[in-house]
Structures are given as structure tokens and as C-alpha cells.
Design a protein around this motif. Structure first.
Motif, PDB file in Angstrom:
ATOM      1  N   ILE A 169      30.290  -3.391  49.426  1.00  0.00           N
ATOM      2  CA  ILE A 169      31.782  -3.778  48.892  1.00  0.00           C
ATOM      3  C   ILE A 169      32.185  -4.614  48.828  1.00  0.00           C
ATOM      4  O   ILE A 169      32.678  -5.126  50.646  1.00  0.00           O
ATOM      5  N   ASP A 170      33.051  -5.369  48.424  1.00  0.00           N
ATOM      6  CA  ASP A 170      33.720  -6.760  48.788  1.00  0.00           C
ATOM      7  C   ASP A 170      35.893  -6.336  49.017  1.00  0.00           C
ATOM      8  O   ASP A 170      35.536  -7.743  49.670  1.00  0.00           O
ATOM      9  N   GLY A 171      35.602  -5.678  48.062  1.00  0.00           N
ATOM     10  CA  GLY A 171      37.037  -5.102  48.122  1.00  0.00           C
ATOM     11  C   GLY A 171      38.359  -6.565  48.262  1.00  0.00           C
ATOM     12  O   GLY A 171      38.980  -6.836  49.192  1.00  0.00           O
ATOM     13  N   ARG A 172      38.296  -7.701  47.381  1.00  0.00           N
ATOM     14  CA  ARG A 172      38.859  -8.464  47.225  1.00  0.00           C
ATOM     15  C   ARG A 172      38.682  -9.840  48.490  1.00  0.00           C
ATOM     16  O   ARG A 172      39.844 -10.355  49.137  1.00  0.00           O
ATOM     17  N   GLY A 173      37.667  -9.294  48.809  1.00  0.00           N
ATOM     18  CA  GLY A 173      37.115 -10.761  50.376  1.00  0.00           C
ATOM     19  C   GLY A 173      37.834  -9.771  51.294  1.00  0.00           C
ATOM     20  O   GLY A 173      38.191 -10.084  52.197  1.00  0.00           O
ATOM     21  N   LEU A 174      38.635  -8.111  51.546  1.00  0.00           N
ATOM     22  CA  LEU A 174      39.627  -8.243  52.617  1.00  0.00           C
ATOM     23  C   LEU A 174      38.875  -6.698  53.119  1.00  0.00           C
ATOM     24  O   LEU A 174      40.186  -6.428  54.278  1.00  0.00           O
TER      25      LEU A 174
ATOM     26  N   ALA B 160      41.951  11.468  48.714  1.00  0.00           N
ATOM     27  CA  ALA B 160      42.184  10.756  47.561  1.00  0.00           C
ATOM     28  C   ALA B 160      40.512  10.498  46.743  1.00  0.00           C
ATOM     29  O   ALA B 160      39.501  10.595  46.910  1.00  0.00           O
ATOM     30  N   ALA B 161      41.235  10.045  45.441  1.00  0.00           N
ATOM     31  CA  ALA B 161      39.718   9.230  44.796  1.00  0.00           C
ATOM     32  C   ALA B 161      40.196   7.620  44.899  1.00  0.00           C
ATOM     33  O   ALA B 161      40.366   7.067  45.177  1.00  0.00           O
ATOM     34  N   ILE B 162      38.620   7.133  45.991  1.00  0.00           N
ATOM     35  CA  ILE B 162      39.151   5.872  45.694  1.00  0.00           C
ATOM     36  C   ILE B 162      38.252   5.060  44.772  1.00  0.00           C
ATOM     37  O   ILE B 162      37.019   5.072  44.129  1.00  0.00           O
ATOM     38  N   VAL B 163      38.787   3.750  44.831  1.00  0.00           N
ATOM     39  CA  VAL B 163      38.444   3.032  43.088  1.00  0.00           C
ATOM     40  C   VAL B 163      38.744   2.138  43.750  1.00  0.00           C
ATOM     41  O   VAL B 163      39.117   1.204  44.547  1.00  0.00           O
ATOM     42  N   VAL B 164      37.052   1.108  43.445  1.00  0.00           N
ATOM     43  CA  VAL B 164      36.214   0.017  44.097  1.00  0.00           C
ATOM     44  C   VAL B 164      35.219  -0.566  43.262  1.00  0.00           C
ATOM     45  O   VAL B 164      34.679   0.359  42.246  1.00  0.00           O
ATOM     46  N   ASP B 165      36.456  -2.105  42.937  1.00  0.00           N
ATOM     47  CA  ASP B 165      35.868  -2.638  41.628  1.00  0.00           C
ATOM     48  C   ASP B 165      35.416  -1.616  40.216  1.00  0.00           C
ATOM     49  O   ASP B 165      34.701  -1.195  39.186  1.00  0.00           O
TER      50      ASP B 165
END
Lengths: 324, 324
Positions: A169-174, B160-165
Motif C-alpha cells: 500500500i502506498d497511502g498517498r506516498g506517506l 477501526a475500519a481501515i480504508v486504503v484506496d
């Protein structure tokens, strides 16, 4: 002045034997550029390294990176290259293709992907070095087969590539700043906060904290480990605190992300069982209902970033050259 | 004995007006079952609630859940239902379709998806209640439009629900245990560890810690907040520690996951500015290079889980009934 790129000895096939459907890859480190020409099967047809002197400033670094890419592009094995992969440290915006910031490389908002595409004439996949290394470890290294993993290089700093459902996962680069999770040691960190994992558990912190504790200069974390072997109680304490801090950061990551495997890379992984055994024990002692992940050493060493950059280039080819 | 499902008043269309292409949805809580029949546009054609008495044991809970689903299936508005969504608490294996464990519901490795499919004759999407609520908040609630988000219900516990992309990550059914991140308070937690966020910052912990501190029984976190308004220094201290603990957990999540927005739900979110203002300030004070996310209240309240279950059912229809 930046050292001009010099091709290291490599096993170079004659141009007419250049493999079809190759990619070129470059991993930009703090003091070295690692390049490769990789064939469709993932085998490096050539590997090349160059020294980098970031103290010459951002413009010189950019020139060196572009020169290295052009040099790889003209490598006889790369005659049929379809794309390039470029892994860089610091903050990277993979959407806009810009290298936003790197303390080490002193660059600041460089449109590096567009520059690289212009100079090489190839589509360029830009990514973060730690995440590129994580991609390599999960596809072809120590985390192979895992859907959920952390790949954690521990060296001057600490970061993590977070693998979710087999993807980094990239997470906006963060995403993945495991080194800046507060683990309760109240130690000041270069980032400006206190308590960060990397202020206690990075290889650099281990050496620095030993020296501060007993006033003796040491030659890195390996030297501290040597002294621990020799029965030095200060070395033992500093080492134990580093392991404890790292176990706290990993426990947090386990609660949030449930990795099946944690891959430790970077210089500190060379400590072997001295690191892995107590780290696994400590982590087990911290978890209750959470699954205890396997903790294993990285398999690809300091080539992981370059191998990952080649994979990014290959993915770009498979997407038809479209930046995701 | 488990209370037999009783249909609450609902706006029921006549059967011949039943919308085509509907789904049914059920959110299983600790004391209540919340059901809905939802049309293709996402509008609830009917909502139904039942009481649940988990103290009657796991078998009775399973019977109640299945009865509620069958009841929804036979609701006039559900004549053309294509799938069901079922959100449950605890550990859920969405691959095998089993409810692995829930302390509240006392069940243990129940093949709930197969049972539900058998009883309703519909394909059933099984998911975790917190992640279902997170899905609803990111698609239609307070995190709408965010690619990277955390949705954090704070009530008896914290998760927590973690939202990625834009996707809620599942992590083998184990991800998102923000309540069990160690935030350094050394407070014992029900999970067996010490220092967990939810041992300090959950609504239940706020009430418990106030009572322990000054020996006075209170009626939940809202009561502690009332006393804080009235100038009670113990209430002020317990509230401030809860905010501090939560800010530490969120800072960790920001370092690892870089959310653009953090949605706080559950009972504690009702505190409004008393929660959100100091929490945002504390978090801002902890972050250095990381992006400060917006911290906002949940938009969908206690309907989020049921709305999310309907979205899961809709996704299942769109995947042609194949469990992902």
C-alpha cells in the motif's frame, strides 16, 4: 562534484543477443545508485552500480539519476527495453510522478518521472525505495506467498512496506512510517517528535545511544553487538532497549494490520539470532488475541529495491504503460 | 430464552409494489439486531429491529440471527431480493464464511454464512460489523470521497475500519484493532495486555476510571462529561487522559496509514466539540512530518453497520454471487 557514472563490471551479452521484452531498473540510495537490466523472466541480464554524492546538491543528484538511467537504457542488454522502474527515498507522489522531498538527497519537488521519461524515451514507473523493496520481498523473497506482511528495513532509519492482500500500500506516498510510531521511550527523534521507534531501535540509534550512555565512540550497531558479546552491560542494555522498542512497534502493527510475516532487512538484520530470537519472544509476550507473525530476515538484501523497481516497470508494461 | 423476533413498525409497501433488485441486510449487535430491505438505489424500503439476548447462549443467538434473516426475506418489500448482507461482531473469517468468535455473542466457529444461505435461499455476504460500518461511512457518510480513512467507533470498546484506496481492508478478519494499540498508560485491558487504548479511551473505560479514581458510580461517559462541565477535577482528568490516549493511537495510525480523514462514531462521538476539538489539537501536537487528517463525527450513526451490510450484499450481486 558528483562522481560521473562509471559502469561496473557486468556480464554483458552482445547486442544481437539482447533479450526481448526487458526492463531497466534503478534504485536510488543515499550513497549509491543500483541499476539493472532485467529480462521478462525476472533475471538480471546486467547489474551496474554508481556512487552518488548527495553533498553536491539536488541538481547534481538529479543529473546523476538521469545519467544512470540513460546509461542503463544504452546498455547492450537493454536494446529491447520496454519500460524503466525508478525507486527513490523520501516522500514520493506516485500519482503526479514527483519526488517531493528527501532529506538525504536534498531534493524538493522534482518532476523526476517526466524527466526520466524524456531522457530515456521509455515509460517510467516511479516508486518509493522501501515499498519497492517490500514488493520484491513479497513477490520473490522472504514474504513470498503471504497476503499480509510487513517488510521492515532497519538501518539508519526504520520504515515499513505494508502488504495488504498481496499488494504494497502506498497511502498517498506517506504510509509505512513504522519508525515514527511512539513506543514510549521519550527519546528525541530527528523528525521533531519524541519516542519514535527509530530514535531507539535503528542501527544508527543503537550506536548513538551506546556512545551517549558511556561516552565511548563505536563503529555502528555491529560494534555495540560485539561489546554485548564481550559482556559489556551498557551494550547489553542498549541492545535490549532497541529490541523492546522494535517489539512495541511491531505489536502495534500486528493490532492494526495482522501481518502473517514480518521481514526484517537492512543492516540490523545481519545480527541474526541475536535480533530475531529475542524480538520474536518480546513480540509474543506483547500480543494477546492477535496472531503472532513469523519474523524472518530479508532474502534479497540490498538488491531488493532494484528488483522491486524492475517489478514496477514490468507491471507498467502489463498495464500498457498507464500510470496507476 | 431469546426474545422471539418481533417486527417493529415499518413503512411496508404492498407486495406488488416491491422494488425489483433489492437486498436484505442485518447488523448483529450485542443487544439488538438491525435489519433492512434496501432497493437498488440504496434506499431502505423497510427497516426492522429485534432485541437480542446473548445471555441465552450461542445457539439461541444463531437461531435469532437466522430467524431475523428469514423474517426479512419474507418481508413484502423483499419479494425480489437478490442477496443478503450480514454484519457480525468479533472475529470473522470472510473467506470460509465463519463467525470465529465473539465475546459478546458467545459464539465460537459458527458456519453462519452457509446457515444463512440455506435458510434464506439467497447468496449471503458476511462481514465484520465495524468494517461494514466503515464501508458505509466511506461510500455514503462522513468519509465519502476519501481514498484513505479510518472509521473509529468508540463505545464499550474501540475498533477501526481501515480504508486504503477506497476499500476497507480485512486483514484475515483481524485488522483494525486500534483499541489494542499500546498508548503507554499501563492500564490493564480485558484482552490481557496493558496500556491498550480502549482501557483508557473507550466510553466504558471513562466511566470505570472515574469511579475507580474517586469512588463515585456514574452513568457512563456522558455522566463524566456532565461532571467535567460542573467543574469536577477528577472528571476533567479522566476525560483529558481519554483524549490523550486516543490522540496517541491516532498518531500511530497516521504514521502507518496516512488517512486523510478520521471518522469517530459510537457513543463517545455524541460529546461533540468536547471530544473533537481537543482530540484534533492533541493529534496535531503529536505529528511532525505526517499529514494531519480531518477528524469528523460519523454521519450514519448506529445505522452504519446495516447500511454497510446492504452494500456488501449489493457488491455480492455485482460479483455475480461469488464470495471474494
Amino acid at each position: 562534484m558528483t562522481t560521473p557514472p562509471t559502469t561496473a563490471p557486468a556480464d554483458v551479452p552482445p547486442p544481437d543477443a539482447a533479450p526481448a521484452d526487458t526492463v531497466i531498473a534503478l534504485d536510488v540510495g543515499g550513497s549509491r545508485l543500483k541499476g539493472a537490466v532485467v529480462d521478462a523472466g525476472g533475471t538480471a541480464a546486467a547489474t551496474v552500480e554508481w556512487r552518488l554524492t548527495p553533498e553536491d546538491g539536488a541538481d547534481a543528484v538529479v543529473t546523476s539519476v538521469l545519467s544512470a538511467l540513460v546509461n542503463l537504457r544504452h546498455h547492450p542488454a537493454a536494446a529491447h527495453a520496454r519500460a524503466a522502474g525508478l525507486a527513490v527515498p523520501g516522500l514520493v507522489d506516485t500519482t503526479s510522478g514527483r519526488a517531493i522531498w528527501s532529506e538525504n538527497l536534498r531534493w524538493n519537488d522534482v518532476p523526476i518521472r517526466a524527466l526520466a521519461e524524456e531522457r530515456t524515451g521509455l515509460p517510467v514507473a516511479l516508486g518509493h525505495d522501501v515499498r519497492a523493496g517490500g514488493l520484491a520481498e513479497v513477490r520473490a523473497g522472504a514474504a513470498r506467498g503471504a497476503d499480509h506482511a510487513l517488510v521492515v528495513p532497519v538501518g539508519t532509519g526504520i520504515a515499513a512496506a505494508i502488504v495488504v492482500d498481496g499488494m504494497v500500500i502506498d497511502g498517498r506516498g506517506l504510509a509505512g512510517e513504522l519508525g515514527h510510531v511512539d513506543v514510549g521511550y521519550d527519546e528525541p527523534c530527528a523528525c521533531g517528535a519524541r519516542g519514535c521507534t527509530e530514535a531507539v531501535a535503528s542501527a544508527a540509534a543503537i550506536a548513538r545511544r551506546y556512545t551517549r550512555r558511556c561516552g565511548l565512540a563505536v563503529d555502528g550497531a555491529a560494534d555495540v553487538l560485539e561489546r554485548k558479546h564481550a559482556g559489556d552491560p551498557d551494550a547489553e542494555a542498549v541492545w535490549a532497549e532497541a529490541i523492546d522498542a522494535l517489539s512495541r512497534a511491531l505489536a502495534t502493527a500486528c493490532s492494526l494490520l495482522a501481518p502473517e510475516v514480518v521481514v526484517i532487512g537492512g543492516g540490523l538484520a545481519k545480527a541474526g539470532a541475536e535480533l530475531f530470537d529475542p524480538l520474536s519472544d518480546r513480540l509474543a509476550g506483547r500480543l494477546t488475541f492477535q496472531d503472532l507473525p513469523r519474523i524472518v530476515p530479508a532474502a534479497l538484501g540490498d538488491r531488493a529495491g532494484c528488483i522491486g523497481a524492475a517489478m514496477m516497470a514490468r507491471d507498467l508494461v502489463e498495464r500498457g504503460g498507464t500510470h496507476s
